[in-house]
Motif scaffolding. Structure first.
Motif, PDB file in Angstrom:
ATOM      1  N   GLN A 181       0.830  -1.208   0.000  1.00  0.00           N
ATOM      2  CA  GLN A 181       0.000   0.000   0.000  1.00  0.00           C
ATOM      3  C   GLN A 181       0.863   1.257   0.000  1.00  0.00           C
ATOM      4  N   GLU A 182       1.950   1.234   0.768  1.00  0.00           N
ATOM      5  CA  GLU A 182       2.833   2.407   0.821  1.00  0.00           C
ATOM      6  C   GLU A 182       3.562   2.598  -0.499  1.00  0.00           C
ATOM      7  N   ILE A 183       3.966   1.498  -1.132  1.00  0.00           N
ATOM      8  CA  ILE A 183       4.604   1.596  -2.447  1.00  0.00           C
ATOM      9  C   ILE A 183       3.626   2.193  -3.455  1.00  0.00           C
ATOM     10  N   ALA A 184       2.369   1.743  -3.400  1.00  0.00           N
ATOM     11  CA  ALA A 184       1.353   2.247  -4.329  1.00  0.00           C
ATOM     12  C   ALA A 184       1.182   3.754  -4.170  1.00  0.00           C
ATOM     13  N   ARG A 185       1.138   4.234  -2.924  1.00  0.00           N
ATOM     14  CA  ARG A 185       0.990   5.674  -2.707  1.00  0.00           C
ATOM     15  C   ARG A 185       2.230   6.435  -3.164  1.00  0.00           C
ATOM     16  N   THR A 186       3.399   5.866  -2.913  1.00  0.00           N
ATOM     17  CA  THR A 186       4.648   6.530  -3.309  1.00  0.00           C
ATOM     18  C   THR A 186       4.737   6.686  -4.818  1.00  0.00           C
ATOM     19  N   LEU A 187       4.331   5.643  -5.550  1.00  0.00           N
ATOM     20  CA  LEU A 187       4.443   5.643  -7.008  1.00  0.00           C
ATOM     21  C   LEU A 187       3.175   6.135  -7.700  1.00  0.00           C
ATOM     22  N   HIS A 188       2.135   6.425  -6.903  1.00  0.00           N
ATOM     23  CA  HIS A 188       0.851   6.905  -7.448  1.00  0.00           C
ATOM     24  C   HIS A 188       0.243   5.901  -8.417  1.00  0.00           C
ATOM     25  N   VAL A 189       0.256   4.641  -8.005  1.00  0.00           N
ATOM     26  CA  VAL A 189      -0.373   3.578  -8.780  1.00  0.00           C
ATOM     27  C   VAL A 189      -1.258   2.768  -7.837  1.00  0.00           C
ATOM     28  N   SER A 190      -2.006   1.805  -8.391  1.00  0.00           N
ATOM     29  CA  SER A 190      -2.868   0.974  -7.563  1.00  0.00           C
ATOM     30  C   SER A 190      -2.062  -0.128  -6.886  1.00  0.00           C
ATOM     31  N   THR A 191      -2.631  -0.684  -5.811  1.00  0.00           N
ATOM     32  CA  THR A 191      -1.994  -1.807  -5.136  1.00  0.00           C
ATOM     33  C   THR A 191      -1.887  -3.007  -6.071  1.00  0.00           C
ATOM     34  N   ALA A 192      -2.902  -3.194  -6.930  1.00  0.00           N
ATOM     35  CA  ALA A 192      -2.862  -4.302  -7.893  1.00  0.00           C
ATOM     36  C   ALA A 192      -1.681  -4.155  -8.845  1.00  0.00           C
ATOM     37  N   THR A 193      -1.385  -2.925  -9.259  1.00  0.00           N
ATOM     38  CA  THR A 193      -0.239  -2.690 -10.141  1.00  0.00           C
ATOM     39  C   THR A 193       1.066  -3.013  -9.429  1.00  0.00           C
ATOM     40  N   VAL A 194       1.144  -2.633  -8.160  1.00  0.00           N
ATOM     41  CA  VAL A 194       2.344  -2.958  -7.375  1.00  0.00           C
ATOM     42  C   VAL A 194       2.528  -4.469  -7.295  1.00  0.00           C
ATOM     43  N   LYS A 195       1.447  -5.197  -7.037  1.00  0.00           N
ATOM     44  CA  LYS A 195       1.531  -6.655  -6.948  1.00  0.00           C
ATOM     45  C   LYS A 195       1.991  -7.259  -8.266  1.00  0.00           C
ATOM     46  N   THR A 196       1.541  -6.694  -9.373  1.00  0.00           N
ATOM     47  CA  THR A 196       1.983  -7.180 -10.691  1.00  0.00           C
ATOM     48  C   THR A 196       3.480  -6.974 -10.872  1.00  0.00           C
ATOM     49  N   HIS A 197       3.978  -5.790 -10.503  1.00  0.00           N
ATOM     50  CA  HIS A 197       5.422  -5.525 -10.613  1.00  0.00           C
ATOM     51  C   HIS A 197       6.216  -6.490  -9.733  1.00  0.00           C
ATOM     52  N   ILE A 198       5.710  -6.741  -8.519  1.00  0.00           N
ATOM     53  CA  ILE A 198       6.421  -7.653  -7.606  1.00  0.00           C
ATOM     54  C   ILE A 198       6.437  -9.065  -8.173  1.00  0.00           C
ATOM     55  N   ASN A 199       5.300  -9.509  -8.696  1.00  0.00           N
ATOM     56  CA  ASN A 199       5.254 -10.849  -9.291  1.00  0.00           C
ATOM     57  C   ASN A 199       6.225 -10.962 -10.455  1.00  0.00           C
ATOM     58  N   ASN A 200       6.306  -9.902 -11.265  1.00  0.00           N
ATOM     59  CA  ASN A 200       7.214  -9.917 -12.415  1.00  0.00           C
ATOM     60  C   ASN A 200       8.671  -9.954 -11.980  1.00  0.00           C
ATOM     61  N   LEU A 201       9.029  -9.120 -11.002  1.00  0.00           N
ATOM     62  CA  LEU A 201      10.436  -9.080 -10.589  1.00  0.00           C
ATOM     63  C   LEU A 201      10.813 -10.357  -9.848  1.00  0.00           C
ATOM     64  N   PHE A 202       9.876 -10.956  -9.107  1.00  0.00           N
ATOM     65  CA  PHE A 202      10.157 -12.235  -8.463  1.00  0.00           C
ATOM     66  C   PHE A 202      10.377 -13.322  -9.511  1.00  0.00           C
ATOM     67  N   ALA A 203       9.561 -13.305 -10.570  1.00  0.00           N
ATOM     68  CA  ALA A 203       9.702 -14.314 -11.619  1.00  0.00           C
ATOM     69  C   ALA A 203      11.035 -14.175 -12.341  1.00  0.00           C
ATOM     70  N   LYS A 204      11.452 -12.949 -12.598  1.00  0.00           N
ATOM     71  CA  LYS A 204      12.697 -12.714 -13.330  1.00  0.00           C
ATOM     72  C   LYS A 204      13.931 -13.061 -12.497  1.00  0.00           C
ATOM     73  N   THR A 205      13.839 -12.862 -11.197  1.00  0.00           N
ATOM     74  CA  THR A 205      15.012 -13.041 -10.332  1.00  0.00           C
ATOM     75  C   THR A 205      15.009 -14.364  -9.572  1.00  0.00           C
ATOM     76  N   GLY A 206      13.877 -15.071  -9.588  1.00  0.00           N
ATOM     77  CA  GLY A 206      13.776 -16.317  -8.841  1.00  0.00           C
ATOM     78  C   GLY A 206      13.579 -16.123  -7.355  1.00  0.00           C
ATOM     79  N   LEU A 207      13.197 -14.910  -6.941  1.00  0.00           N
ATOM     80  CA  LEU A 207      12.975 -14.627  -5.532  1.00  0.00           C
ATOM     81  C   LEU A 207      11.627 -15.183  -5.085  1.00  0.00           C
ATOM     82  N   LYS A 208      11.545 -15.504  -3.784  1.00  0.00           N
ATOM     83  CA  LYS A 208      10.316 -16.094  -3.259  1.00  0.00           C
ATOM     84  C   LYS A 208       9.603 -15.222  -2.243  1.00  0.00           C
ATOM     85  N   ASP A 209      10.325 -14.294  -1.615  1.00  0.00           N
ATOM     86  CA  ASP A 209       9.673 -13.463  -0.610  1.00  0.00           C
ATOM     87  C   ASP A 209      10.417 -12.138  -0.481  1.00  0.00           C
ATOM     88  N   ARG A 210       9.894 -11.262   0.367  1.00  0.00           N
ATOM     89  CA  ARG A 210      10.450  -9.914   0.510  1.00  0.00           C
ATOM     90  C   ARG A 210      11.819  -9.934   1.174  1.00  0.00           C
TER      91      ARG A 210
END
Length: 228
Positions: A181-210
């Motif tokens: 939620q804080e990332i969404a407010r900082t970047l002025h995007v929706s929480t759903a958009t933030v989740k999409t970016h996180i899913n994408n970067l996790f997929a690209k890097t092989g990361l599993k959690d924060r």
């Protein structure tokens, strides 16, 4: 007649998703001087609704709840009903729980091992304009304030593993400890958009959690450790 004699009880709403815990807190508060429980909520949405309906002085807020968690509920209450203060009452005292709650506007923070006297003091403190923090939380805040902030790496560094500029930006905000939620407010995007970016970067890097994401950001030089 003294001020103590005419002082009205603090009107309190309790928010906790666990029925046994919630009912236990309500029962405990009913035995404490200077507190009147006026409502109980099973999640953050219900807590916000009860505040709008009952205008309590204080909400004792759990953090981990379904639908709307305690941080988001705190943010909404403080924005929409500034006359109601929030004291967090939670099992968790880690930085990932503490600092988002305080940034959302909570004036007090207690763990669930707090005794009745400590709860009363916290409620009285926030109503008088002070912070209602347990001693352990005060120590953690002082420790955190004394820690140097992470130093960002050079802006010219190429994002690794095919990350886009926005995905890298989200990664850096995760490394700073921000919630979705804080990332969404900082970047002025929706929480759903933030989740999409996180899913994408996790997929690209092989990361599993924060936690892995934070280590990755340091390991790739996207964030530099503070200078000694």
């Amino acid at each position: 007649m003294t001020d103590e004699a005419v002082r009205k009880p603090a009107r309190v709403v309790v928010a906790d998703d666990q029925t046994v815990v919630r009912e236990g807190i309500v029962m405990l508060l009913g035995l404490l001087p200077g507190i009147e429980v006026v409502g109980a909520a099973a999640d953050g949405d219900e807590a916000v609704r009860l505040v709008a309906e009952l205008a309590p002085d204080v909400v004792l807020m759990d953090l981990r709840m379904p639908r709307c968690d305690g941080v988001e509920a705190t943010r909404r209450i403080r924005a929409e009903h500034p006359g109601t203060q929030v004291v967090v009452l939670t099992t968790f005292a880690d930085d990932a729980s503490l600092f988002p709650a305080l940034r959302a506007g909570a004036r007090g923070y207690l763990t669930k091992d707090a005794g009745g006297d400590e709860i009363v003091r916290a409620v009285e403190s926030v109503l008088s304009g002070d912070a209602g923090l347990s001693p352990s939380i005060q120590r953690r805040l002082l420790e955190r304030l004394s820690e140097p902030e992470p130093q960002p790496a050079s802006e010219s560094a190429e994002p690794p593993d095919g990350l886009t500029a926005r995905e890298t930006e989200v990664l850096l905000l995760i490394a700073e400890g921000l919630t979705n939620q804080e990332i969404a407010r900082t970047l002025h995007v929706s929480t759903a958009t933030v989740k999409t970016h996180i899913n994408n970067l996790f997929a690209k890097t092989g990361l599993k959690d924060r936690a892995q994401a934070v280590r990755y950001a340091y390991g790739k030089g996207l964030v530099r450790p503070p200078a000694s």
